[in-house]
Write an enzyme that holds these catalytic residues in place. Structure first.
Site, PDB file in Angstrom:
ATOM      1  N   THR A  33     -26.323  51.054  67.566  1.00  0.00           N
ATOM      2  CA  THR A  33     -27.439  50.964  66.629  1.00  0.00           C
ATOM      3  C   THR A  33     -26.962  51.140  65.197  1.00  0.00           C
ATOM      4  O   THR A  33     -26.054  51.932  64.909  1.00  0.00           O
ATOM      5  CB  THR A  33     -28.540  52.001  66.921  1.00  0.00           C
ATOM      6  OG1 THR A  33     -28.130  53.300  66.459  1.00  0.00           O
ATOM      7  CG2 THR A  33     -28.858  52.042  68.409  1.00  0.00           C
ATOM      8  N   ASP A  57     -33.572  52.875  62.834  1.00  0.00           N
ATOM      9  CA  ASP A  57     -33.617  54.045  61.960  1.00  0.00           C
ATOM     10  C   ASP A  57     -34.076  55.197  62.846  1.00  0.00           C
ATOM     11  O   ASP A  57     -35.210  55.187  63.339  1.00  0.00           O
ATOM     12  CB  ASP A  57     -34.601  53.812  60.811  1.00  0.00           C
ATOM     13  CG  ASP A  57     -34.684  54.976  59.841  1.00  0.00           C
ATOM     14  OD1 ASP A  57     -34.312  56.110  60.225  1.00  0.00           O
ATOM     15  OD2 ASP A  57     -35.134  54.779  58.699  1.00  0.00           O
ATOM     16  N   ASN A  84     -25.081  60.040  67.874  1.00  0.00           N
ATOM     17  CA  ASN A  84     -24.089  60.209  66.812  1.00  0.00           C
ATOM     18  C   ASN A  84     -24.680  60.140  65.408  1.00  0.00           C
ATOM     19  O   ASN A  84     -24.147  60.750  64.482  1.00  0.00           O
ATOM     20  CB  ASN A  84     -23.013  59.133  66.966  1.00  0.00           C
ATOM     21  CG  ASN A  84     -22.102  59.046  65.760  1.00  0.00           C
ATOM     22  OD1 ASN A  84     -21.267  59.917  65.516  1.00  0.00           O
ATOM     23  ND2 ASN A  84     -22.268  57.977  64.965  1.00  0.00           N
ATOM     24  N   SER A 135     -22.175  66.998  67.395  1.00  0.00           N
ATOM     25  CA  SER A 135     -22.613  68.095  66.538  1.00  0.00           C
ATOM     26  C   SER A 135     -21.527  68.333  65.497  1.00  0.00           C
ATOM     27  O   SER A 135     -21.081  67.398  64.837  1.00  0.00           O
ATOM     28  CB  SER A 135     -22.895  69.340  67.380  1.00  0.00           C
ATOM     29  OG  SER A 135     -23.320  70.421  66.578  1.00  0.00           O
ATOM     30  N   TYR A 149     -28.080  71.399  56.863  1.00  0.00           N
ATOM     31  CA  TYR A 149     -27.200  70.755  57.845  1.00  0.00           C
ATOM     32  C   TYR A 149     -26.989  71.699  59.021  1.00  0.00           C
ATOM     33  O   TYR A 149     -27.104  71.291  60.186  1.00  0.00           O
ATOM     34  CB  TYR A 149     -25.868  70.397  57.199  1.00  0.00           C
ATOM     35  CG  TYR A 149     -24.895  69.748  58.154  1.00  0.00           C
ATOM     36  CD1 TYR A 149     -25.075  68.435  58.582  1.00  0.00           C
ATOM     37  CD2 TYR A 149     -23.795  70.458  58.638  1.00  0.00           C
ATOM     38  CE1 TYR A 149     -24.181  67.843  59.466  1.00  0.00           C
ATOM     39  CE2 TYR A 149     -22.903  69.871  59.524  1.00  0.00           C
ATOM     40  CZ  TYR A 149     -23.101  68.566  59.933  1.00  0.00           C
ATOM     41  OH  TYR A 149     -22.220  67.982  60.809  1.00  0.00           O
ATOM     42  N   LYS A 153     -27.896  71.252  63.080  1.00  0.00           N
ATOM     43  CA  LYS A 153     -26.868  71.311  64.120  1.00  0.00           C
ATOM     44  C   LYS A 153     -27.064  72.496  65.055  1.00  0.00           C
ATOM     45  O   LYS A 153     -26.873  72.379  66.277  1.00  0.00           O
ATOM     46  CB  LYS A 153     -25.474  71.336  63.482  1.00  0.00           C
ATOM     47  CG  LYS A 153     -25.097  70.030  62.786  1.00  0.00           C
ATOM     48  CD  LYS A 153     -25.219  68.834  63.710  1.00  0.00           C
ATOM     49  CE  LYS A 153     -24.775  67.545  63.052  1.00  0.00           C
ATOM     50  NZ  LYS A 153     -24.960  66.371  63.954  1.00  0.00           N
ATOM     51  N   THR A 184     -13.445  60.862  57.516  1.00  0.00           N
ATOM     52  CA  THR A 184     -14.446  59.830  57.758  1.00  0.00           C
ATOM     53  C   THR A 184     -15.357  59.714  56.545  1.00  0.00           C
ATOM     54  O   THR A 184     -15.302  60.528  55.616  1.00  0.00           O
ATOM     55  CB  THR A 184     -15.311  60.166  58.977  1.00  0.00           C
ATOM     56  OG1 THR A 184     -16.110  61.330  58.674  1.00  0.00           O
ATOM     57  CG2 THR A 184     -14.456  60.454  60.200  1.00  0.00           C
TER      58      THR A 184
END
Length: 280
Positions: A33, A57, A84, A135, A149, A153, A184
């Site tokens: 996705t 979304d 993810n 996570s 954040y 998590k 990343t």
């Protein structure tokens, strides 16, 4: 080893992209996705029979149900669902806007919850499968300037750990992946930063700025090696509940948990003092 079919959210970059590329290279099939299919057109062109892009979304709950239902109906069986999609939001709690708070919760927490809920009836019906929730070691360790954040998590880890116990009897395994810092786009591209207030300069709340600056040194985690370990975890039976990726992440987690246990152990008398006396 027979080819598997995977459903992965957020495959345009980061771990989602790396996992997808490795899976396609070894002959597996991926339903990935994205919010913009142009970001993965190269994968569609290179693997027209094995890669299928779906627009999603994850803040749109009805759309999650539609995409998941369509993926299972089209492919007959999805062996692994990887939750993810997500991003980082940095800033002291009072620097964040209401809209920023609502959006990261809708993306990282509610979106992940609804993806897993949508997949469960299908996984039960087919007799099992694997759920992988991406996570962070920030699901165990909290740092200043990252409160929302961490809230998402820590929240999704509690959800996933509970669900793992609910569905184990149906042959469904759940694994929570806790990566440390990796090279990343999550850290060096997609991270969002609040409108910062001068009053928090030179305080721990703004220490994250050094972490987000590549000039200060790159993160130690190799996304390709991390993705390979995530993929390999599917071969382990029973499913590992948690896997920590990166020495810094593991060291920080162990330090945090040891300190937490030490603090709890000092409270034995306090805890006992609030029970009814024996026999009452």
């Amino acid at each position: 080893m027979a080819a598997r079919t995977w459903l992965i959210t957020g495959v345009n970059s980061g771990f989602g992209r790396e996992i997808t590329e490795q899976l396609l290279a070894r002959g597996d099939r991926v339903v990935g996705t994205v919010r913009d299919t142009a970001r993965v057109q190269d994968l569609t062109d290179k693997h027209p029979d094995a890669f299928h892009a779906e627009i999603l979304d994850v803040t749109d709950t009805p759309a999650i149900h539609t995409v998941v239902d369509h993926a299972f109906a089209t492919h007959g069986r999805i062996d692994v669902v990887v939750s993810n999609a997500g991003y980082g939001l940095f800033g002291a709690a009072e620097e964040l806007t209401d809209a920023q708070i609502d959006h990261i919760i809708a993306t990282n927490l509610t979106g992940s919850i609804q993806l897993i809920r949508s997949a469960l009836p299908h996984l039960r019906a087919q007799g099992g499968g694997r759920i992988i929730q991406i996570s962070s070691h920030g699901g165990q360790v909290a740092l200043p300037g990252n409160s929302l954040y961490h809230a998402t998590k820590w929240g999704i880890e509690g959800f996933a750990e509970s669900v793992a116990q609910e569905v184990a009897g149906f042959g469904i395994g759940v694994t929570i992946v806790e990566p440390g810092g990796a090279r990343t786009e999550f850290r060096y591209g997609s991270a969002q930063v609040a409108e910062l207030m001068d009053v928090y300069d030179d305080t721990p709340a703004h220490a994250f700025r050094a972490m987000l600056d590549p000039a200060g040194g790159l993160a130690p985690g190799d996304p390709a090696r991390m993705a390979a370990r995530i993929i390999a975890s599917v071969e382990t039976e029973p499913a590992p509940l948690r896997i920590v990726l990166g020495t810094q992440a593991l060291d920080a987690t162990l330090r945090t948990l040891r300190t937490r246990i030490e603090n709890f152990e000092t409270q034995c008398d306090l805890a006992a003092s609030t029970d009814y006396p024996p026999g009452e």
